[in-house]
Scaffold this active site. Sequence first.
Site, PDB file in Angstrom:
ATOM      1  N   LYS A   3      32.386 -50.124  61.683  1.00 56.87           N
ATOM      2  CA  LYS A   3      31.070 -50.253  62.322  1.00 56.87           C
ATOM      3  C   LYS A   3      30.066 -50.632  61.261  1.00 56.87           C
ATOM      4  O   LYS A   3      29.997 -49.981  60.206  1.00 56.87           O
ATOM      5  CB  LYS A   3      30.692 -48.893  62.946  1.00 56.87           C
ATOM      6  CG  LYS A   3      29.413 -48.925  63.724  1.00 56.87           C
ATOM      7  CD  LYS A   3      29.627 -49.406  65.150  1.00 56.87           C
ATOM      8  CE  LYS A   3      28.365 -49.903  65.806  1.00 56.87           C
ATOM      9  NZ  LYS A   3      27.955 -51.282  65.425  1.00 56.87           N
ATOM     10  N   GLN A   9      28.005 -48.389  53.929  1.00 61.61           N
ATOM     11  CA  GLN A   9      28.124 -48.065  55.350  1.00 61.61           C
ATOM     12  C   GLN A   9      29.160 -46.963  55.599  1.00 61.61           C
ATOM     13  O   GLN A   9      28.999 -46.141  56.489  1.00 61.61           O
ATOM     14  CB  GLN A   9      28.532 -49.347  56.089  1.00 61.61           C
ATOM     15  CG  GLN A   9      28.303 -49.317  57.581  1.00 61.61           C
ATOM     16  CD  GLN A   9      26.847 -49.576  57.972  1.00 61.61           C
ATOM     17  OE1 GLN A   9      26.227 -50.476  57.453  1.00 61.61           O
ATOM     18  NE2 GLN A   9      26.330 -48.784  58.886  1.00 61.61           N
ATOM     19  N   LYS A  37      27.387 -43.707  54.870  1.00 56.08           N
ATOM     20  CA  LYS A  37      26.297 -43.519  55.832  1.00 56.08           C
ATOM     21  C   LYS A  37      26.854 -43.082  57.186  1.00 56.08           C
ATOM     22  O   LYS A  37      26.386 -42.128  57.798  1.00 56.08           O
ATOM     23  CB  LYS A  37      25.553 -44.853  55.986  1.00 56.08           C
ATOM     24  CG  LYS A  37      24.422 -44.822  56.970  1.00 56.08           C
ATOM     25  CD  LYS A  37      23.848 -46.215  57.190  1.00 56.08           C
ATOM     26  CE  LYS A  37      23.568 -46.931  55.893  1.00 56.08           C
ATOM     27  NZ  LYS A  37      22.829 -48.180  56.079  1.00 56.08           N
ATOM     28  N   LYS A  53      31.059 -54.337  57.313  1.00 56.01           N
ATOM     29  CA  LYS A  53      29.841 -55.156  57.290  1.00 56.01           C
ATOM     30  C   LYS A  53      30.257 -56.618  57.295  1.00 56.01           C
ATOM     31  O   LYS A  53      31.378 -56.938  56.884  1.00 56.01           O
ATOM     32  CB  LYS A  53      29.040 -54.841  56.021  1.00 56.01           C
ATOM     33  CG  LYS A  53      27.594 -55.245  56.090  1.00 56.01           C
ATOM     34  CD  LYS A  53      26.718 -54.201  56.767  1.00 56.01           C
ATOM     35  CE  LYS A  53      25.301 -54.704  56.926  1.00 56.01           C
ATOM     36  NZ  LYS A  53      24.393 -53.667  57.433  1.00 56.01           N
ATOM     37  N   GLY A  69      23.420 -55.864  64.422  1.00 52.67           N
ATOM     38  CA  GLY A  69      22.513 -56.739  63.685  1.00 52.67           C
ATOM     39  C   GLY A  69      22.247 -56.227  62.283  1.00 52.67           C
ATOM     40  O   GLY A  69      22.633 -55.120  61.915  1.00 52.67           O
ATOM     41  N   ASP A  70      21.617 -57.050  61.497  1.00 51.13           N
ATOM     42  CA  ASP A  70      21.080 -56.685  60.183  1.00 51.13           C
ATOM     43  C   ASP A  70      20.064 -57.783  59.881  1.00 51.13           C
ATOM     44  O   ASP A  70      19.573 -58.447  60.817  1.00 51.13           O
ATOM     45  CB  ASP A  70      22.201 -56.611  59.124  1.00 51.13           C
ATOM     46  CG  ASP A  70      21.726 -56.018  57.793  1.00 51.13           C
ATOM     47  OD1 ASP A  70      21.571 -54.792  57.705  1.00 51.13           O
ATOM     48  OD2 ASP A  70      21.468 -56.783  56.837  1.00 51.13           O
ATOM     49  N   THR A 116      16.354 -47.596  63.478  1.00 48.08           N
ATOM     50  CA  THR A 116      16.397 -47.466  62.016  1.00 48.08           C
ATOM     51  C   THR A 116      15.029 -47.041  61.490  1.00 48.08           C
ATOM     52  O   THR A 116      14.920 -46.118  60.669  1.00 48.08           O
ATOM     53  CB  THR A 116      16.861 -48.784  61.363  1.00 48.08           C
ATOM     54  OG1 THR A 116      18.075 -49.186  62.006  1.00 48.08           O
ATOM     55  CG2 THR A 116      17.115 -48.607  59.890  1.00 48.08           C
ATOM     56  N   ASN A 143      12.735 -55.885  61.624  1.00 50.28           N
ATOM     57  CA  ASN A 143      13.081 -54.834  62.591  1.00 50.28           C
ATOM     58  C   ASN A 143      12.826 -53.434  62.036  1.00 50.28           C
ATOM     59  O   ASN A 143      12.177 -52.609  62.679  1.00 50.28           O
ATOM     60  CB  ASN A 143      14.557 -54.999  62.996  1.00 50.28           C
ATOM     61  CG  ASN A 143      15.043 -53.835  63.828  1.00 50.28           C
ATOM     62  OD1 ASN A 143      15.605 -52.879  63.317  1.00 50.28           O
ATOM     63  ND2 ASN A 143      14.778 -53.884  65.123  1.00 50.28           N
ATOM     64  N   SER A 184      23.607 -46.984  67.371  1.00 51.50           N
ATOM     65  CA  SER A 184      24.691 -47.890  67.776  1.00 51.50           C
ATOM     66  C   SER A 184      25.866 -47.094  68.329  1.00 51.50           C
ATOM     67  O   SER A 184      26.492 -47.489  69.324  1.00 51.50           O
ATOM     68  CB  SER A 184      25.174 -48.713  66.583  1.00 51.50           C
ATOM     69  OG  SER A 184      24.299 -49.784  66.338  1.00 51.50           O
TER      70      SER A 184
HETATM   71  P1  NDP Z   1      14.925 -58.358  59.226  1.00 53.43           P
HETATM   72  O1  NDP Z   1      15.573 -59.667  58.948  1.00 53.43           O
HETATM   73  O2  NDP Z   1      14.509 -58.039  60.619  1.00 53.43           O
HETATM   74  O3  NDP Z   1      13.641 -58.178  58.287  1.00 53.43           O
HETATM   75  C1  NDP Z   1      13.699 -58.262  56.915  1.00 53.43           C
HETATM   76  C2  NDP Z   1      12.270 -58.314  56.401  1.00 53.43           C
HETATM   77  O4  NDP Z   1      12.266 -58.194  54.982  1.00 53.43           O
HETATM   78  C3  NDP Z   1      11.565 -59.621  56.743  1.00 53.43           C
HETATM   79  O5  NDP Z   1      10.206 -59.367  56.995  1.00 53.43           O
HETATM   80  C4  NDP Z   1      11.756 -60.425  55.452  1.00 53.43           C
HETATM   81  O6  NDP Z   1      10.778 -61.424  55.259  1.00 53.43           O
HETATM   82  C5  NDP Z   1      11.564 -59.326  54.427  1.00 53.43           C
HETATM   83  N1  NDP Z   1      12.133 -59.688  53.135  1.00 53.43           N
HETATM   84  C6  NDP Z   1      13.371 -60.172  52.874  1.00 53.43           C
HETATM   85  N2  NDP Z   1      13.510 -60.390  51.560  1.00 53.43           N
HETATM   86  C7  NDP Z   1      12.327 -60.045  51.000  1.00 53.43           C
HETATM   87  C8  NDP Z   1      11.835 -60.029  49.674  1.00 53.43           C
HETATM   88  N3  NDP Z   1      12.607 -60.424  48.669  1.00 53.43           N
HETATM   89  N4  NDP Z   1      10.561 -59.599  49.471  1.00 53.43           N
HETATM   90  C9  NDP Z   1       9.779 -59.189  50.499  1.00 53.43           C
HETATM   91  N5  NDP Z   1      10.190 -59.191  51.772  1.00 53.43           N
HETATM   92  C10 NDP Z   1      11.443 -59.602  52.014  1.00 53.43           C
HETATM   93  O7  NDP Z   1      15.933 -57.240  58.655  1.00 53.43           O
HETATM   94  P2  NDP Z   1      16.010 -55.702  59.019  1.00 53.43           P
HETATM   95  O8  NDP Z   1      14.648 -55.165  59.190  1.00 53.43           O
HETATM   96  O9  NDP Z   1      17.009 -55.527  60.084  1.00 53.43           O
HETATM   97  O10 NDP Z   1      16.674 -55.114  57.675  1.00 53.43           O
HETATM   98  C11 NDP Z   1      15.890 -54.765  56.551  1.00 53.43           C
HETATM   99  C12 NDP Z   1      16.725 -53.887  55.628  1.00 53.43           C
HETATM  100  O11 NDP Z   1      17.156 -52.704  56.342  1.00 53.43           O
HETATM  101  C13 NDP Z   1      18.011 -54.516  55.086  1.00 53.43           C
HETATM  102  O12 NDP Z   1      18.280 -53.991  53.810  1.00 53.43           O
HETATM  103  C14 NDP Z   1      19.068 -53.996  56.066  1.00 53.43           C
HETATM  104  O13 NDP Z   1      20.357 -54.004  55.507  1.00 53.43           O
HETATM  105  C15 NDP Z   1      18.562 -52.587  56.278  1.00 53.43           C
HETATM  106  N6  NDP Z   1      19.043 -51.935  57.490  1.00 53.43           N
HETATM  107  C16 NDP Z   1      18.839 -52.499  58.719  1.00 53.43           C
HETATM  108  C17 NDP Z   1      19.279 -51.843  59.842  1.00 53.43           C
HETATM  109  C18 NDP Z   1      18.969 -52.337  61.207  1.00 53.43           C
HETATM  110  O14 NDP Z   1      19.255 -51.605  62.168  1.00 53.43           O
HETATM  111  N7  NDP Z   1      18.402 -53.502  61.386  1.00 53.43           N
HETATM  112  C19 NDP Z   1      20.055 -50.595  59.754  1.00 53.43           C
HETATM  113  C20 NDP Z   1      20.134 -50.043  58.418  1.00 53.43           C
HETATM  114  C21 NDP Z   1      19.667 -50.728  57.338  1.00 53.43           C
HETATM  115  P3  NDP Z   1      11.127 -62.963  55.617  1.00 53.43           P
HETATM  116  O15 NDP Z   1      11.168 -63.007  57.087  1.00 53.43           O
HETATM  117  O16 NDP Z   1       9.990 -63.692  54.988  1.00 53.43           O
HETATM  118  O17 NDP Z   1      12.456 -63.264  54.968  1.00 53.43           O
END
Ligand code: NDP
Length: 445
Positions: free
Chosen positions: A90, A111, A114, A126, A165-166, A210, A241, A377
Site C-alpha cells: 500500500k 511507507q 508508517k 510506492k 495518490g502522491d 494527510t 493536497n 486509504s
Molecule cells: P501535491 O503534488 O498535491 O503538492 C505538492 C506541493 O509541493 C505543490 O504545491 C508543489 O508546488 C510544492 N513543491 C514541490 N516541490 C517543491 C519545492 N522544491 N519547493 C517548494 N514547493 C514545492 O503533493 P502532496 O500534497 O500530495 O504531497 C506533498 C508531500 O506529502 C510529498 O512529500 C508526499 O510524498 C507527502 N505525502 C502525501 C500524502 C497524500 O496523501 N497526498 C500522504 C503522505 C505523504 P508545484 O505545484 O509548484 O510543484
Amino acid sequence: MHATLDSIYQRVLDRNPGETEFHQAVREVLESIGPAVDKHPEYAQARIVERICEPERQIIFRVPWEDDDGNIHINRGFRVEFNSALGPYKGGLRFHPSVLLGTVKFLGFEQVFKNALTGLPIGGGKGGSDFDPRGRSDREVMRFCQSFMTELYRHLGEHTDVPAGDMGVGARELGFLFGQYKRITNRYESGVLTGKALVYGGAQVRREATGYGCTFFVERALQTRGDSLAGKDVVVSGAGNVALYTVEKVHQLGGRVVAVSDSSGVVHDPKGVDLELLKEIKEVRRERVSTYADQVGHAEFSSDRSIWDVPCQVALPSATQNELDADGARSLVRGGCLLVGEGANMPTTPDGVRVLRDAGVLFAPGKAANAGGVAASALEMQQNASRDSWTFEYSEQRLREIMVDVHDRCHATADEYGRPGDYVAGANIAGYARVAEAMLALGLV
Ligand code: NDP
C-alpha cells in the site's frame, strides 16, 4: 550507529549505488533501532533488518504516450513492492520529473514503517513516474495514465497491491487510472486504488486525511507539553493536497497559517491565509501561489525568500523531501519555533533534524505525522470491501482516533526505550517491531 546495523548499512550502500535518498531513509531508521535489535536477538537471527532493507519486488517499465500535437513521449514507470508482511502493498504513486528508482525506494521504505504504525493490516509499497503533469492538458494526462496502467495493472489487485495518490497524482489522475484498470480487467474492483472520487467508490475524508491527520498529531504532541495550536502562528510549505488540508484543520483548531509556498516561491500573509481563495487558485485554476498576492493587497510574494524565515511557533513542511535544511532549521529556531511536524515525506535533512533537536524543538517525523493519508486509504479499502460508505463526521472521528493512537504509540515507545520525547526513535522502533514480529511469524518468505 549500532555495529551490526552499521555493517548492514554499508551493504545497503554497496548494493544500491547512487540512490542517496534511499540511503538517507535507511540510515535514519537504522540509527534509531539499535535498542530494539539488542532486545530481540531472534530478529537478528532471522536477518529481519537485512530483509526489510531489500524490496520484495521492483518493477520498472516503459510508458509511451502521445501529446496533443501528435509527438511521442517516453517516460519511465516504477512500482516498488517493498514489504507485504502486514497486508497488501500500500502506498501512493508520484508523477514528478525528479522521480528515479531511488526516490521510489526511499518512499516505499518509509511507507513500510508508517503503515505498520497505523496498526492497520497494510504492507508498504510506492510507485510513480518521471512524467510531469503540470502544463499538460486533461487529455494528455489521460493518455499518459492509460498507458501507465496498461503495464501496471497486471501487478495490482485489492489483495495484492493497492496504489493511491502522491505528488502530481490527485483525483483527476486516479480517475483515469481506475477507468483503464476497469476496462482492461473487466472488473469493477473498487478496492484496487484509494483516493478515488466519492462518485465511484471513494471515501469521505481521504482527500483531507494527510493534512488533517498531521494537524491532529501536532495538536496531541503540543498537549504533552500542556499547550495547543490555538493562537499560534503556523507556516505550511507547499500548496498541494497535504498543505491545503493542513491549513484548513489548523484554522479550525484556532491556529493561524501565515505562509504557504509552491515551487515558484513563498506567500506571506500576516493576517492569516484566506483558504477559500488559495483552494480556488490551486485546485480549480491550477495557478501559482503568486496569484494569491496579486489578489490580496496585504500579502507578499517572494520567489527567493525561504519560507522558514517567516517567524512562527509551528512549522509544517508539506511539500517535498529535503526542503528544510540546517539553515532553514536555524531560521525557525531564531523565529521562535516550538514544533516541526512533517506533512511531507522526509522534508527535513539529517542536519536540519540535529539543529532542531539541539534547540529543544519538538520534532514529529513524517512517517508518524503524515500517516493519516494511508490510514484513511485503509478505511476506504474497508468500506469498499463491505460496500459501505461512512459519513464525513464518522470518518474524521476514526482518523482522529488513529492519529492519537499513532502519536501515543510513538510517545510510549520512546519512553520505553529511554528516549522520552524522541518521536523519531519512537516511530522507527514501534514500526520496526510490528513488521519484524509479522515477518518472524511468516517464516523465511
Ligand atoms: P501535491 O503534488 O498535491 O503538492 C505538492 C506541493 O509541493 C505543490 O504545491 C508543489 O508546488 C510544492 N513543491 C514541490 N516541490 C517543491 C519545492 N522544491 N519547493 C517548494 N514547493 C514545492 O503533493 P502532496 O500534497 O500530495 O504531497 C506533498 C508531500 O506529502 C510529498 O512529500 C508526499 O510524498 C507527502 N505525502 C502525501 C500524502 C497524500 O496523501 N497526498 C500522504 C503522505 C505523504 P508545484 O505545484 O509548484 O510543484
